[in-house]
Design an enzyme around this catalytic site. Structure first.
Site, mmCIF file in Angstrom:
data_model
loop_
_atom_site.group_PDB
_atom_site.id
_atom_site.type_symbol
_atom_site.label_atom_id
_atom_site.label_comp_id
_atom_site.label_asym_id
_atom_site.label_seq_id
_atom_site.Cartn_x
_atom_site.Cartn_y
_atom_site.Cartn_z
ATOM 1 N NE ARG A 31 -4.257 -1.327 -0.150
ATOM 2 C CZ ARG A 31 -4.392 -2.312 -1.048
ATOM 3 N NH1 ARG A 31 -3.388 -2.603 -1.858
ATOM 4 N NH2 ARG A 31 -5.504 -3.009 -1.148
ATOM 5 C CG HIS B 233 -3.136 -0.682 -7.110
ATOM 6 N ND1 HIS B 233 -3.487 -0.074 -5.950
ATOM 7 C CD2 HIS B 233 -3.221 -2.013 -6.852
ATOM 8 C CE1 HIS B 233 -3.778 -0.979 -5.029
ATOM 9 N NE2 HIS B 233 -3.613 -2.173 -5.560
HETATM 10 P P1 NDP Z 1 -1.080 -11.202 4.730
HETATM 11 O O1 NDP Z 1 -2.065 -10.720 5.725
HETATM 12 O O2 NDP Z 1 -1.077 -12.643 4.345
HETATM 13 O O3 NDP Z 1 0.414 -10.866 5.228
HETATM 14 C C1 NDP Z 1 0.767 -9.645 5.773
HETATM 15 C C2 NDP Z 1 2.234 -9.721 6.225
HETATM 16 O O4 NDP Z 1 2.589 -8.431 6.711
HETATM 17 C C3 NDP Z 1 2.436 -10.717 7.366
HETATM 18 O O5 NDP Z 1 3.660 -11.394 7.222
HETATM 19 C C4 NDP Z 1 2.478 -9.807 8.591
HETATM 20 O O6 NDP Z 1 3.235 -10.317 9.677
HETATM 21 C C5 NDP Z 1 3.153 -8.588 8.013
HETATM 22 N N1 NDP Z 1 2.883 -7.426 8.838
HETATM 23 C C6 NDP Z 1 1.699 -6.833 9.115
HETATM 24 N N2 NDP Z 1 1.865 -5.799 9.948
HETATM 25 C C7 NDP Z 1 3.192 -5.738 10.202
HETATM 26 C C8 NDP Z 1 3.991 -4.897 11.010
HETATM 27 N N3 NDP Z 1 3.458 -3.908 11.749
HETATM 28 N N4 NDP Z 1 5.307 -5.128 11.067
HETATM 29 C C9 NDP Z 1 5.853 -6.136 10.357
HETATM 30 N N5 NDP Z 1 5.167 -6.981 9.567
HETATM 31 C C10 NDP Z 1 3.838 -6.763 9.500
HETATM 32 O O7 NDP Z 1 -1.272 -10.266 3.453
HETATM 33 P P2 NDP Z 1 -0.890 -10.573 1.925
HETATM 34 O O8 NDP Z 1 0.496 -11.057 1.853
HETATM 35 O O9 NDP Z 1 -1.945 -11.391 1.293
HETATM 36 O O10 NDP Z 1 -1.032 -9.096 1.293
HETATM 37 C C11 NDP Z 1 -0.253 -8.010 1.796
HETATM 38 C C12 NDP Z 1 -0.796 -6.713 1.248
HETATM 39 O O11 NDP Z 1 -0.543 -6.598 -0.146
HETATM 40 C C13 NDP Z 1 -2.330 -6.558 1.336
HETATM 41 O O12 NDP Z 1 -2.711 -6.145 2.629
HETATM 42 C C14 NDP Z 1 -2.617 -5.515 0.297
HETATM 43 O O13 NDP Z 1 -2.621 -4.238 0.875
HETATM 44 C C15 NDP Z 1 -1.452 -5.640 -0.689
HETATM 45 N N6 NDP Z 1 -1.894 -6.084 -2.016
HETATM 46 C C16 NDP Z 1 -1.567 -5.318 -3.112
HETATM 47 C C17 NDP Z 1 -1.967 -5.708 -4.373
HETATM 48 C C18 NDP Z 1 -1.539 -4.942 -5.583
HETATM 49 O O14 NDP Z 1 -2.069 -5.179 -6.675
HETATM 50 N N7 NDP Z 1 -0.590 -4.043 -5.493
HETATM 51 C C19 NDP Z 1 -2.814 -6.898 -4.586
HETATM 52 C C20 NDP Z 1 -3.033 -7.663 -3.377
HETATM 53 C C21 NDP Z 1 -2.598 -7.241 -2.149
HETATM 54 P P3 NDP Z 1 2.807 -11.675 10.448
HETATM 55 O O15 NDP Z 1 3.124 -12.784 9.472
HETATM 56 O O16 NDP Z 1 3.672 -11.688 11.638
HETATM 57 O O17 NDP Z 1 1.333 -11.555 10.716
#
Ligand code: NDP
Length: 311
Positions: A227, A275
């Site tokens: 994001r 995007h």
């Molecule tokens: P997940 O929920 O599977 O994974 C999120 C990851 O981020 C996890 O490893 C989590 O840690 C980590 N995380 C969250 N908060 C923190 C923090 N404060 N500090 C460190 N690590 C953190 O999400 P996805 O992988 O499926 O997707 C990630 C993001 O990608 C989505 O939320 C979306 O915004 C974006 N996206 C963008 C797209 C695009 O076209 N550009 C398309 C699809 C998604 P932990 O494992 O410890 O929980």
């Protein structure tokens, strides 16, 4: 019980296409739209790409909002959404693979000096430069979830020295995993390419600020497919001028579409894609119909998010 669908923006699939796609999985699904709402008291589930400000208040029996994608930041904190309304997202192989490919593509562009060759060709200049070697290159992935984890494993399998960072500690074969603020500083200071695939939460918004950017390896590439609000964009422009990072590849920006007068468009150190890194839904819509039936039968929902954590 009925499902209301709303896309809420242009440039993607239409509601008619979405309705047809959902009916392929379940022809009997009672699907409503804003144009054909029927009795709004029937609607218990909403499937949206963008949640409009007025919609929750129109649906007195709403219990579930299904995001037609992965990022739920605008839904979990929606001011009109009651605290007990549940939120689910999609986890689909197709966009996860596409985002991993996008990251790999732009990392290889740097590894193989492709930007330089594009510029050299414009000047009819024959100017060979050694490619960077994969085993000597350290890459970092911020976010080791469904998409980031897949991206990190792809980079590892290609022979990059791969590091990752997440909120909770992790152990992944062949990947050096970091967590917490100190782990982020270590990763940023060591990696030649850093790809962020993080959700937008109160903790991640603005996280890549002037201090963090200054802690990156000189000349490193910063890629963002999560994001846009992760990065302080004015600070990024200043940081690029100082060479840390050396180049930024942004699929997401803090305002989308990126306004025509944004300095990000013309900065030589920035590459923008609109995007598009994850595009196709694949078979993920099957999970929307599955959640409709699970909700009806009181079964656990697929890919429910924690509204407090924000992802
Ligand atoms: P997940 O929920 O599977 O994974 C999120 C990851 O981020 C996890 O490893 C989590 O840690 C980590 N995380 C969250 N908060 C923190 C923090 N404060 N500090 C460190 N690590 C953190 O999400 P996805 O992988 O499926 O997707 C990630 C993001 O990608 C989505 O939320 C979306 O915004 C974006 N996206 C963008 C797209 C695009 O076209 N550009 C398309 C699809 C998604 P932990 O494992 O410890 O929980």
């Amino acid at each position: 019980m009925a499902l209301m669908i709303e896309i809420g923006h242009d440039g993607w699939m239409t509601e008619a296409e979405l309705r047809a796609a959902l009916h392929k999985y379940d022809p009997a699904l009672d699907i409503r739209t804003r144009a054909e709402p029927g009795d709004l008291a029937d609607v218990t589930m909403l499937a949206v790409s963008r949640l409009a400000p007025d919609l929750p208040a129109m649906l007195p029996n709403l219990t579930l909002v299904q995001k037609l994608g992965a990022g739920v930041e605008t839904i979990v904190a929606h001011p009109a959404l009651a605290d007990d309304v549940r939120v689910t997202r999609l986890k689909s192989d197709a966009p996860a693979r596409e985002i991993a490919e996008w990251v790999l593509g732009y990392i290889l562009r740097e590894q193989r000096q492709m930007r330089q060759y594009e510029a050299a060709q414009q000047a009819a200049r024959w100017d060979p430069v050694a490619p960077r070697e994969t085993p000597e290159t350290r890459v970092g992935v911020l976010g080791l979830g469904f998409i980031g984890g897949r991206t990190a494993r792809l980079l590892r399998d290609l022979g990059f020295q791969t590091h990752g960072w997440s909120r909770s500690p992790k152990e992944i074969d062949g990947i050096t995993c970091h967590h917490e603020s100190k782990g982020l500083s270590t990763l940023l200071g060591q990696c030649d390419h850093v790809a962020a695939i993080l959700p937008s939460t109160p903790e991640t918004r603005g996280m890549m600020d002037a201090l963090r950017l200054a802690g990156m390896k000189p000349g490193a590439t910063l890629l963002n497919a999560g994001r846009g609000d992760l990065i302080d964009e004015p600070a990024l422009l200043t940081a690029l001028d100082a060479g840390r990072p050396g180049h930024a590849v942004l699929d997401v920006t803090s305002v989308e579409p990126l306004p025509g007068d944004s300095p990000l468009w013309s900065h030589p150190g920035v590459t923008i894609t609109p995007h598009v890194s994850g595009w196709h839904l694949g078979e993920a819509l099957a999970d929307v119909t599955a959640n409709y039936h699970r909700l009806r039968q009181g079964e656990p929902l697929l890919h429910e998010v924690d509204r407090q954590l924000g992802y």
